[in-house]
Design a protein around this motif. Structure first.
Motif, PDB file in Angstrom:
ATOM      1  N   MET A 124      10.159 -52.917 -16.966  1.00  0.00           N
ATOM      2  CA  MET A 124       8.854 -52.479 -16.479  1.00  0.00           C
ATOM      3  C   MET A 124       9.047 -51.537 -15.293  1.00  0.00           C
ATOM      4  SD  MET A 124       5.716 -54.802 -14.963  1.00  0.00           S
ATOM      5  CE  MET A 124       5.666 -55.781 -16.471  1.00  0.00           C
ATOM      6  N   ARG A 125       8.302 -50.464 -15.275  1.00  0.00           N
ATOM      7  CA  ARG A 125       8.391 -49.521 -14.174  1.00  0.00           C
ATOM      8  C   ARG A 125       7.873 -50.165 -12.891  1.00  0.00           C
ATOM      9  NH1 ARG A 125       5.261 -43.999 -14.950  1.00  0.00           N
ATOM     10  NH2 ARG A 125       6.771 -43.927 -16.667  1.00  0.00           N
ATOM     11  N   HIS A 126       8.605 -49.934 -11.789  1.00  0.00           N
ATOM     12  CA  HIS A 126       8.203 -50.543 -10.515  1.00  0.00           C
ATOM     13  C   HIS A 126       6.942 -49.866  -9.975  1.00  0.00           C
ATOM     14  CE1 HIS A 126       8.449 -52.359  -6.559  1.00  0.00           C
ATOM     15  NE2 HIS A 126       8.327 -51.153  -6.031  1.00  0.00           N
ATOM     16  N   GLN A 127       6.019 -50.675  -9.487  1.00  0.00           N
ATOM     17  CA  GLN A 127       4.778 -50.173  -8.893  1.00  0.00           C
ATOM     18  C   GLN A 127       4.612 -50.807  -7.517  1.00  0.00           C
ATOM     19  OE1 GLN A 127       2.245 -47.899 -10.025  1.00  0.00           O
ATOM     20  NE2 GLN A 127       1.790 -48.150  -7.842  1.00  0.00           N
ATOM     21  N   ASN A 128       4.521 -49.975  -6.475  1.00  0.00           N
ATOM     22  CA  ASN A 128       4.334 -50.494  -5.130  1.00  0.00           C
ATOM     23  C   ASN A 128       2.904 -50.990  -4.932  1.00  0.00           C
ATOM     24  OD1 ASN A 128       6.862 -50.260  -3.784  1.00  0.00           O
ATOM     25  ND2 ASN A 128       6.616 -48.031  -3.756  1.00  0.00           N
ATOM     26  N   THR A 129       2.713 -51.715  -3.842  1.00  0.00           N
ATOM     27  CA  THR A 129       1.399 -52.270  -3.549  1.00  0.00           C
ATOM     28  C   THR A 129       0.444 -51.183  -3.068  1.00  0.00           C
ATOM     29  OG1 THR A 129       2.011 -52.760  -1.262  1.00  0.00           O
ATOM     30  CG2 THR A 129       2.438 -54.472  -2.914  1.00  0.00           C
ATOM     31  N   VAL A 130      -0.833 -51.513  -3.082  1.00  0.00           N
ATOM     32  CA  VAL A 130      -1.854 -50.598  -2.572  1.00  0.00           C
ATOM     33  C   VAL A 130      -1.624 -50.335  -1.088  1.00  0.00           C
ATOM     34  CG1 VAL A 130      -4.329 -50.375  -2.103  1.00  0.00           C
ATOM     35  CG2 VAL A 130      -3.552 -51.286  -4.302  1.00  0.00           C
ATOM     36  N   PHE A 131      -1.234 -51.362  -0.347  1.00  0.00           N
ATOM     37  CA  PHE A 131      -0.962 -51.201   1.077  1.00  0.00           C
ATOM     38  C   PHE A 131       0.173 -50.211   1.305  1.00  0.00           C
ATOM     39  CE2 PHE A 131       0.388 -53.501   5.213  1.00  0.00           C
ATOM     40  CZ  PHE A 131      -0.367 -52.619   5.970  1.00  0.00           C
ATOM     41  N   HIS A 132       1.225 -50.327   0.503  1.00  0.00           N
ATOM     42  CA  HIS A 132       2.348 -49.397   0.618  1.00  0.00           C
ATOM     43  C   HIS A 132       1.910 -47.963   0.319  1.00  0.00           C
ATOM     44  CE1 HIS A 132       6.046 -47.270  -0.586  1.00  0.00           C
ATOM     45  NE2 HIS A 132       6.681 -48.125   0.210  1.00  0.00           N
ATOM     46  N   ALA A 133       1.050 -47.795  -0.680  1.00  0.00           N
ATOM     47  CA  ALA A 133       0.571 -46.451  -1.026  1.00  0.00           C
ATOM     48  C   ALA A 133      -0.232 -45.835   0.122  1.00  0.00           C
ATOM     49  CB  ALA A 133      -0.271 -46.509  -2.295  1.00  0.00           C
ATOM     50  N   LEU A 134      -1.027 -46.644   0.807  1.00  0.00           N
ATOM     51  CA  LEU A 134      -1.809 -46.132   1.937  1.00  0.00           C
ATOM     52  C   LEU A 134      -0.911 -45.696   3.085  1.00  0.00           C
ATOM     53  CD1 LEU A 134      -4.781 -48.660   2.099  1.00  0.00           C
ATOM     54  CD2 LEU A 134      -4.933 -46.243   1.533  1.00  0.00           C
ATOM     55  N   THR A 135       0.169 -46.413   3.324  1.00  0.00           N
ATOM     56  CA  THR A 135       1.050 -46.073   4.440  1.00  0.00           C
ATOM     57  C   THR A 135       1.820 -44.781   4.208  1.00  0.00           C
ATOM     58  OG1 THR A 135       2.858 -47.440   3.550  1.00  0.00           O
ATOM     59  CG2 THR A 135       1.305 -48.504   5.060  1.00  0.00           C
ATOM     60  N   GLN A 136       1.797 -44.263   2.987  1.00  0.00           N
ATOM     61  CA  GLN A 136       2.483 -42.997   2.724  1.00  0.00           C
ATOM     62  C   GLN A 136       1.797 -41.816   3.414  1.00  0.00           C
ATOM     63  OE1 GLN A 136       5.528 -43.223   1.064  1.00  0.00           O
ATOM     64  NE2 GLN A 136       4.889 -45.339   1.422  1.00  0.00           N
ATOM     65  N   TYR A 137       0.555 -42.003   3.842  1.00  0.00           N
ATOM     66  CA  TYR A 137      -0.160 -40.937   4.561  1.00  0.00           C
ATOM     67  C   TYR A 137       0.162 -40.931   6.057  1.00  0.00           C
ATOM     68  CZ  TYR A 137      -2.987 -40.645   0.311  1.00  0.00           C
ATOM     69  OH  TYR A 137      -3.409 -40.493  -0.981  1.00  0.00           O
ATOM     70  N   ILE A 138       0.930 -41.894   6.513  1.00  0.00           N
ATOM     71  CA  ILE A 138       1.267 -41.968   7.935  1.00  0.00           C
ATOM     72  C   ILE A 138       2.496 -41.106   8.202  1.00  0.00           C
ATOM     73  CG2 ILE A 138       1.985 -43.514   9.809  1.00  0.00           C
ATOM     74  CD1 ILE A 138       0.540 -45.772   8.305  1.00  0.00           C
ATOM     75  N   PRO A 139       2.475 -40.231   9.207  1.00  0.00           N
ATOM     76  CA  PRO A 139       3.660 -39.420   9.543  1.00  0.00           C
ATOM     77  C   PRO A 139       4.688 -40.278  10.286  1.00  0.00           C
ATOM     78  CG  PRO A 139       1.857 -38.914  11.056  1.00  0.00           C
ATOM     79  CD  PRO A 139       1.308 -39.879  10.045  1.00  0.00           C
ATOM     80  N   TRP A 140       5.515 -40.982   9.548  1.00  0.00           N
ATOM     81  CA  TRP A 140       6.428 -41.945  10.162  1.00  0.00           C
ATOM     82  C   TRP A 140       7.448 -41.281  11.074  1.00  0.00           C
ATOM     83  CZ3 TRP A 140       4.901 -46.609  10.484  1.00  0.00           C
ATOM     84  CH2 TRP A 140       4.153 -47.212   9.475  1.00  0.00           C
ATOM     85  N   HIS A 141       7.840 -40.057  10.759  1.00  0.00           N
ATOM     86  CA  HIS A 141       8.793 -39.375  11.638  1.00  0.00           C
ATOM     87  C   HIS A 141       8.197 -39.142  13.020  1.00  0.00           C
ATOM     88  CE1 HIS A 141       6.280 -36.269   9.824  1.00  0.00           C
ATOM     89  NE2 HIS A 141       6.597 -35.471  10.824  1.00  0.00           N
ATOM     90  N   HIS A 142       6.904 -38.815  13.049  1.00  0.00           N
ATOM     91  CA  HIS A 142       6.230 -38.630  14.335  1.00  0.00           C
ATOM     92  C   HIS A 142       6.013 -39.982  15.017  1.00  0.00           C
ATOM     93  CE1 HIS A 142       3.883 -36.490  17.315  1.00  0.00           C
ATOM     94  NE2 HIS A 142       2.900 -37.364  17.177  1.00  0.00           N
ATOM     95  N   PHE A 143       5.720 -41.006  14.245  1.00  0.00           N
ATOM     96  CA  PHE A 143       5.558 -42.343  14.817  1.00  0.00           C
ATOM     97  C   PHE A 143       6.851 -42.791  15.498  1.00  0.00           C
ATOM     98  CE2 PHE A 143       5.943 -46.970  14.430  1.00  0.00           C
ATOM     99  CZ  PHE A 143       4.773 -47.394  15.045  1.00  0.00           C
ATOM    100  N   ASP A 144       7.983 -42.565  14.855  1.00  0.00           N
ATOM    101  CA  ASP A 144       9.262 -42.955  15.448  1.00  0.00           C
ATOM    102  C   ASP A 144       9.519 -42.195  16.746  1.00  0.00           C
ATOM    103  OD1 ASP A 144       9.696 -44.697  13.348  1.00  0.00           O
ATOM    104  OD2 ASP A 144      10.844 -43.241  12.179  1.00  0.00           O
ATOM    105  N   ARG A 145       9.159 -40.924  16.782  1.00  0.00           N
ATOM    106  CA  ARG A 145       9.335 -40.149  18.019  1.00  0.00           C
ATOM    107  C   ARG A 145       8.448 -40.693  19.139  1.00  0.00           C
ATOM    108  NH1 ARG A 145       9.307 -35.433  14.673  1.00  0.00           N
ATOM    109  NH2 ARG A 145       7.179 -34.965  15.365  1.00  0.00           N
ATOM    110  N   LEU A 146       7.231 -41.091  18.792  1.00  0.00           N
ATOM    111  CA  LEU A 146       6.330 -41.643  19.805  1.00  0.00           C
ATOM    112  C   LEU A 146       6.852 -42.977  20.331  1.00  0.00           C
ATOM    113  CD1 LEU A 146       2.858 -40.861  18.175  1.00  0.00           C
ATOM    114  CD2 LEU A 146       3.853 -39.780  20.192  1.00  0.00           C
TER     115      LEU A 146
END
Length: 384
Positions: free
Chosen positions: A1-23
């Protein structure tokens, strides 16, 4: 079965994590932190906003029940005491700067001329308890704070937020805004400051506000009112009072326009603007748009954790407010990238229900059957 991430994980893809780490590095938020990082805190509070968890106990129990699914989010399970300590000590500036960065990127994607930019400014109170007495003052038989917001009605985006005690006048944080030359600013009578108005006028900004009942224009010159104007009673150009007191001179010397409008409650209001040329109906409609920010406040308090606070300190309240605004942006971004659910309220409710479900966001309101690559399963489906 193809892996499917959670809805919560999909929402977090809109967060600029590289900028969050710098902050996080910039504000030293993870200094001497062993396990529960600022990212863990952020995801825990974001889960609270989207799922409707209203207490530290609910957040702890909810995330522990989804333990195996937290691995793909890269987070650890929170304990109540650890999360409470993080809300009190981790710098709120990390979340304030992250919110500003996400808003800035969203605005850059939408190119508009300065004449089309409208900004609505207003504030909303948030009730607190006596435990917040170290930073909010007791007044009007309550402890409360204010969230001062600059809002873009065309894009349905809060652009800036400041949190102060509710005894701070609305116009005080507004004076710290970096005004956008040529933009239109709409606000109510709580932002009555002639010097601030004159600064807008000098930058070529248009302001639309409401005159107080004791303000009378001098040297008034009436203008014709269009016959098809809706509720427009009068239109005139005049001068504001030259003196604000026995010795202070009014810095707003240029003529302003007064438009009397009868609103739906059968009350008459007087709208003031420095735009002397636009149709009176256009000015009245601009002031009517101010109601959109009231709808924003209502939406935040109904669908996100904007009324019940996990902590009472200034730091904890600021963190929760900014995480709520970030959650609002994520919901809007996710809804824009799907076409099946148009209702914002329905979309937010479905996100809360399926927050840890493994399914695509575009299928939240549909029966979802995961795609399988098992040949035997495919043959059974074909025969059926």
């Amino acid at each position: 079965m193809r892996h499917q991430n959670t809805v919560f994980h999909a929402l977090t893809q809109y967060i600029p994590w590289h900028h969050f780490d710098r902050l996080v590095d910039q504000h030293k938020a993870d200094f001497r932190v062993r396990r529960f990082t600022t990212k863990d805190q952020f995801l825990s509070l974001l889960f609270s906003q989207l799922s409707g968890c209203a207490s530290l106990r609910e957040i702890e129990a909810g995330l522990q029940s989804f333990g195996p699914k937290l691995y793909h989010l890269g987070m650890h399970r929170p304990a109540r005491a650890t999360l409470c300590d993080a809300n009190a000590k981790r710098p709120w500036q990390v979340y304030g700067d992250l919110f500003a960065d996400m808003v800035g990127k969203a605005n850059r994607k939408t190119k508009r001329s300065l004449g089309e930019i409208t900004r609505i400014i207003d504030a909303t109170p948030i009730r607190l308890s006596k435990q917040s007495a170290d930073w909010v003052k007791f007044a009007n038989k309550r402890y409360a704070a204010k969230v001062h917001v600059v809002y873009d009605p065309d894009q349905d985006r809060p652009l800036r937020a400041d949190i102060t005690s509710h005894t701070v006048h609305d116009v005080t944080p507004a004076k710290d805004l970096v005004l956008e030359a040529g933009a239109t600013y709409v606000f109510d009578a709580g932002y009555y400051d002639y010097k601030w108005w004159s600064e807008m006028d000098a930058l070529g900004c248009r302001f639309v506000t409401r005159l107080k009942s004791n303000t009378r224009l001098g040297a008034k010159r009436p203008l014709a009112v269009a016959g098809d104007a809706d509720g427009i009673l009068s239109d005139s150009i005049g001068l504001l009072p030259r003196r604000l007191g026995s010795s202070r001179r009014n810095p707003m010397w240029d003529p302003v326009r007064e438009i009397a409008v009868r609103i739906s409650s059968d009350k008459t209001i007087r709208i003031a603007t420095n735009d002397l040329d636009a149709p009176a109906q256009e000015i009245a409609d601009l002031y009517k748009q101010r109601w959109q920010i009231e709808l924003l406040f209502k939406w935040l308090k109904q669908h996100l954790q904007f009324k019940q606070f996990l902590g009472r300190s200034h730091n904890a309240v600021c963190i929760q407010v900014y995480v709520a605004l970030i959650a609002f942006l994520l919901l809007r971004l996710a809804q824009q990238n799907q076409s099946n659910i148009r209702s914002e309220k329905h979309f937010a409710n479905l996100i809360g229900i399926h927050i840890m479900t493994r399914r695509p966001i575009e299928n939240l309101n549909q029966e979802y059957r995961p795609i399988t690559h098992d040949p035997r399963q495919q043959m059974m489906e074909f025969q059926l």
